[in-house]
Write a protein that holds these residues in place. Structure first.
Motif, PDB file in Angstrom:
ATOM      1  N   PRO A 197      -4.784   8.660 -17.558  1.00 42.44           N
ATOM      2  CA  PRO A 197      -3.996   7.470 -17.899  1.00 42.44           C
ATOM      3  C   PRO A 197      -2.963   7.779 -18.974  1.00 42.44           C
ATOM      4  N   LEU A 198      -1.889   7.004 -18.991  1.00 46.35           N
ATOM      5  CA  LEU A 198      -0.902   7.129 -20.051  1.00 46.35           C
ATOM      6  C   LEU A 198      -1.503   6.640 -21.367  1.00 46.35           C
ATOM      7  N   ALA A 199      -0.864   7.003 -22.471  1.00 46.76           N
ATOM      8  CA  ALA A 199      -1.402   6.653 -23.786  1.00 46.76           C
ATOM      9  C   ALA A 199      -1.534   5.141 -23.968  1.00 46.76           C
ATOM     10  N   GLY A 200      -0.659   4.372 -23.346  1.00 51.19           N
ATOM     11  CA  GLY A 200      -0.679   2.926 -23.516  1.00 51.19           C
ATOM     12  C   GLY A 200      -1.423   2.177 -22.436  1.00 51.19           C
ATOM     13  N   THR A 201      -2.246   2.867 -21.670  1.00 48.90           N
ATOM     14  CA  THR A 201      -2.988   2.203 -20.602  1.00 48.90           C
ATOM     15  C   THR A 201      -4.468   2.565 -20.675  1.00 48.90           C
ATOM     16  N   ARG A 202      -5.284   1.677 -20.143  1.00 50.89           N
ATOM     17  CA  ARG A 202      -6.707   1.921 -19.939  1.00 50.89           C
ATOM     18  C   ARG A 202      -7.057   1.478 -18.520  1.00 50.89           C
ATOM     19  N   SER A 211       0.808  -1.217   0.000  1.00 47.46           N
ATOM     20  CA  SER A 211       0.000   0.000   0.000  1.00 47.46           C
ATOM     21  C   SER A 211       0.844   1.271   0.000  1.00 47.46           C
ATOM     22  N   LEU A 212       2.085   1.170  -0.438  1.00 51.64           N
ATOM     23  CA  LEU A 212       2.962   2.330  -0.446  1.00 51.64           C
ATOM     24  C   LEU A 212       2.825   3.144  -1.731  1.00 51.64           C
ATOM     25  N   PHE A 213       3.032   4.450  -1.622  1.00 48.46           N
ATOM     26  CA  PHE A 213       3.130   5.362  -2.753  1.00 48.46           C
ATOM     27  C   PHE A 213       4.315   4.923  -3.612  1.00 48.46           C
ATOM     28  N   PRO A 214       4.246   5.065  -4.981  1.00 50.77           N
ATOM     29  CA  PRO A 214       3.214   5.696  -5.796  1.00 50.77           C
ATOM     30  C   PRO A 214       2.118   4.713  -6.184  1.00 50.77           C
ATOM     31  N   PHE A 215       0.993   5.278  -6.683  1.00 49.47           N
ATOM     32  CA  PHE A 215      -0.160   4.468  -7.059  1.00 49.47           C
ATOM     33  C   PHE A 215      -0.512   4.599  -8.543  1.00 49.47           C
ATOM     34  N   THR A 216      -0.087   5.670  -9.178  1.00 51.45           N
ATOM     35  CA  THR A 216      -0.443   5.915 -10.579  1.00 51.45           C
ATOM     36  C   THR A 216       0.677   5.457 -11.510  1.00 51.45           C
ATOM     37  N   ASP A 217       0.291   5.121 -12.766  1.00 48.04           N
ATOM     38  CA  ASP A 217       1.287   4.701 -13.753  1.00 48.04           C
ATOM     39  C   ASP A 217       2.244   5.840 -14.083  1.00 48.04           C
ATOM     40  N   GLY A 218       1.682   7.064 -14.214  1.00 44.73           N
ATOM     41  CA  GLY A 218       2.501   8.236 -14.507  1.00 44.73           C
ATOM     42  C   GLY A 218       3.025   8.881 -13.239  1.00 44.73           C
ATOM     43  N   GLU A 219       3.964   9.791 -13.404  1.00 44.90           N
ATOM     44  CA  GLU A 219       4.650  10.395 -12.263  1.00 44.90           C
ATOM     45  C   GLU A 219       3.738  11.306 -11.462  1.00 44.90           C
ATOM     46  N   GLN A 220       3.910  11.249 -10.155  1.00 45.66           N
ATOM     47  CA  GLN A 220       3.121  12.060  -9.233  1.00 45.66           C
ATOM     48  C   GLN A 220       3.967  12.368  -8.006  1.00 45.66           C
ATOM     49  N   THR A 221       3.669  13.483  -7.346  1.00 46.48           N
ATOM     50  CA  THR A 221       4.373  13.869  -6.124  1.00 46.48           C
ATOM     51  C   THR A 221       3.415  13.828  -4.944  1.00 46.48           C
ATOM     52  N   LEU A 229      10.030   1.959 -16.983  1.00 48.68           N
ATOM     53  CA  LEU A 229       9.650   1.696 -18.375  1.00 48.68           C
ATOM     54  C   LEU A 229       9.530   3.000 -19.159  1.00 48.68           C
ATOM     55  N   LEU A 230       8.986   4.034 -18.497  1.00 50.20           N
ATOM     56  CA  LEU A 230       8.898   5.334 -19.167  1.00 50.20           C
ATOM     57  C   LEU A 230      10.288   5.846 -19.535  1.00 50.20           C
ATOM     58  N   ALA A 231      11.242   5.653 -18.630  1.00 52.47           N
ATOM     59  CA  ALA A 231      12.603   6.119 -18.888  1.00 52.47           C
ATOM     60  C   ALA A 231      13.237   5.357 -20.042  1.00 52.47           C
ATOM     61  N   ARG A 232      12.885   4.081 -20.176  1.00 51.47           N
ATOM     62  CA  ARG A 232      13.443   3.277 -21.269  1.00 51.47           C
ATOM     63  C   ARG A 232      12.735   3.541 -22.587  1.00 51.47           C
ATOM     64  N   GLY A 233      11.543   4.091 -22.521  1.00 49.59           N
ATOM     65  CA  GLY A 233      10.783   4.363 -23.735  1.00 49.59           C
ATOM     66  C   GLY A 233      10.215   3.128 -24.386  1.00 49.59           C
ATOM     67  N   ARG A 234      10.037   2.068 -23.640  1.00 46.06           N
ATOM     68  CA  ARG A 234       9.477   0.819 -24.180  1.00 46.06           C
ATOM     69  C   ARG A 234       8.275   0.432 -23.325  1.00 46.06           C
ATOM     70  N   MET A 235       7.122   0.990 -23.655  1.00 47.94           N
ATOM     71  CA  MET A 235       5.934   0.817 -22.835  1.00 47.94           C
ATOM     72  C   MET A 235       5.067  -0.340 -23.327  1.00 47.94           C
ATOM     73  N   PRO A 236       4.617  -1.195 -22.397  1.00 50.05           N
ATOM     74  CA  PRO A 236       3.651  -2.226 -22.773  1.00 50.05           C
ATOM     75  C   PRO A 236       2.251  -1.639 -22.876  1.00 50.05           C
ATOM     76  N   LYS A 237       1.341  -2.408 -23.405  1.00 48.44           N
ATOM     77  CA  LYS A 237      -0.073  -2.049 -23.377  1.00 48.44           C
ATOM     78  C   LYS A 237      -0.667  -2.657 -22.098  1.00 48.44           C
ATOM     79  N   ALA A 272       6.461   6.907  -9.961  1.00 48.83           N
ATOM     80  CA  ALA A 272       5.468   6.376 -10.902  1.00 48.83           C
ATOM     81  C   ALA A 272       5.619   4.871 -10.936  1.00 48.83           C
ATOM     82  N   LEU A 273       4.517   4.164 -11.028  1.00 49.73           N
ATOM     83  CA  LEU A 273       4.590   2.710 -11.109  1.00 49.73           C
ATOM     84  C   LEU A 273       5.361   2.255 -12.344  1.00 49.73           C
ATOM     85  N   LEU A 274       5.218   2.994 -13.429  1.00 47.86           N
ATOM     86  CA  LEU A 274       5.885   2.622 -14.671  1.00 47.86           C
ATOM     87  C   LEU A 274       7.096   3.515 -14.955  1.00 47.86           C
ATOM     88  N   GLY A 275       7.686   4.070 -13.902  1.00 50.03           N
ATOM     89  CA  GLY A 275       8.771   5.025 -14.071  1.00 50.03           C
ATOM     90  C   GLY A 275       9.954   4.486 -14.861  1.00 50.03           C
TER      91      GLY A 275
END
Length: 336
Positions: A88-93, A26-36, A50-58, A45-48
């Motif tokens: 949401p990020l472009a590659g997420t729903r 239950s620890l922060f962060p909770f969102t796929d994208g970056e948050q403070t 992957l975002l840095a690598r530029g290789r995002m899954p769907k 960010a949960l996907l931090g």
């Protein structure tokens, strides 16, 4: 993953399936994208990575109503202060299956939770979200294999006021005969597991507890049914109020607390006379539908609308209508 809680991984004595509120999952962060987090100053960010690598899954994230009433699912799409929606990020729903419980439903509902043996004050939720799940899987497959975008995210939102504090729905449920609103709504809190947590070692257990996060559930209509998310046939052509929460049965103690992940079915009065005698504010079944056939036609139109929106497969419509007929028979016989 369910709601904003995750399993415990990559730390000493982790329990991957733990569902406790004051746990590492239950620890922060909770969102796929970056948050403070303005309270702690932490940023993440949960996907931090992957975002840095530029290789995002769907990714498609699905939650039932139970994950919201557990006190945390809205954190995956709002900021931690509860002031703004997190897009949401472009590659997420992200989808809420409205009016559903975490455990797959059954008709008739069992007397006790098959997993724990626990009993609820109210009959368990009987909404079948399997058709929505199948369509979502097909949409994800087409997104990956053919580049066909799935339907947009559907969740409670602050901007349209469909995301509300759980307590805001209490007046609606307080008027339904036989319903009991929970005495308390638990919310995740900021947790400190000690200075060695960064390398996966918990030294503070139980953890030091800080300020709670702000969370929301879906707003409800006059019947008590949720208005946000993907609304299944059972909610669009309703015979009852369906929730993602259920108080504990008094025989088990702590009757004002909620069961774990189970929902409720609160049938509408069958007749106008029954409604008036009980003081139920919800219209009766006979006032909504002139006949079983009229109800099934409403259910069919609801199913076809879901097909058009790509939230249901056309091949599932007949099965959905067959179950709708069984639900009609079950509710109108007064079995619940």
């Amino acid at each position: 993953v369910a709601g904003a809680r995750r399993g415990e991984f990559n730390h000493r004595f982790g329990q991957p399936s733990l569902n406790a509120l004051g746990a590492v999952g239950s620890l922060f962060p909770f969102t796929d994208g970056e948050q403070t987090d303005p309270v702690t100053g932490e940023r993440g960010a949960l996907l931090g990575r992957l975002l840095a690598r530029g290789r995002m899954p769907k990714i498609v994230t699905i939650n039932t109503s139970a994950e919201y009433w557990r006190g945390d699912a809205s954190l995956v799409h709002t900021d931690v202060e509860g002031r703004a929606d997190a897009e949401p990020l472009a590659g997420t729903r992200v989808y809420l299956f409205a009016g559903t419980q975490h455990t797959p439903s059954a008709l008739p509902p069992p007397d006790a939770d098959p997993n724990t043996g626990g009993r609820g004050l109210q009959p368990f939720n009987v909404v079948d979200y399997a058709p929505l799940l199948r369509a979502t899987l097909v949409n994800l497959d087409r997104w990956v294999s053919e580049g066909v975008e799935p339907p947009p995210s559907a969740v409670p939102r602050l901007t349209d006021r469909t995301a509300v504090p759980a307590e805001a729905t209490a007046p609606v449920f307080g008027k339904i005969p036989g319903a009991r609103f929970p005495d308390r709504i638990e919310r995740p809190q900021r947790l400190d597991f000690g200075p060695e947590w960064a390398r996966g070692v918990v030294t503070e257990l139980p953890p030091k507890v800080g300020a709670p996060f702000v969370t929301f559930v879906s707003a409800v209509d006059g019947d008590g049914n949720e208005t946000a998310g993907i609304r299944p046939v059972e909610l669009v052509a309703p015979l009852a109020t369906f929730t993602g929460w259920n108080p504990r049965h008094p025989d088990q103690g702590a009757p004002g607390d909620l069961m774990s992940m189970m929902g409720s079915t609160l049938p509408f009065p069958r007749t106008r006379a029954e409604r008036e005698a009980s003081g139920d504010p919800r219209r009766s079944i006979e006032e909504r539908y002139p006949s079983r056939a009229a109800y099934l036609e409403r259910a069919r139109l609801s199913a076809m609308a879901l097909v058009a929106a790509r939230h249901m497969l056309a091949e599932d419509v007949d099965a959905v209508l067959e179950r709708a007929g069984r639900l009609w028979d079950f509710v109108t016989k007064g079995t619940l």
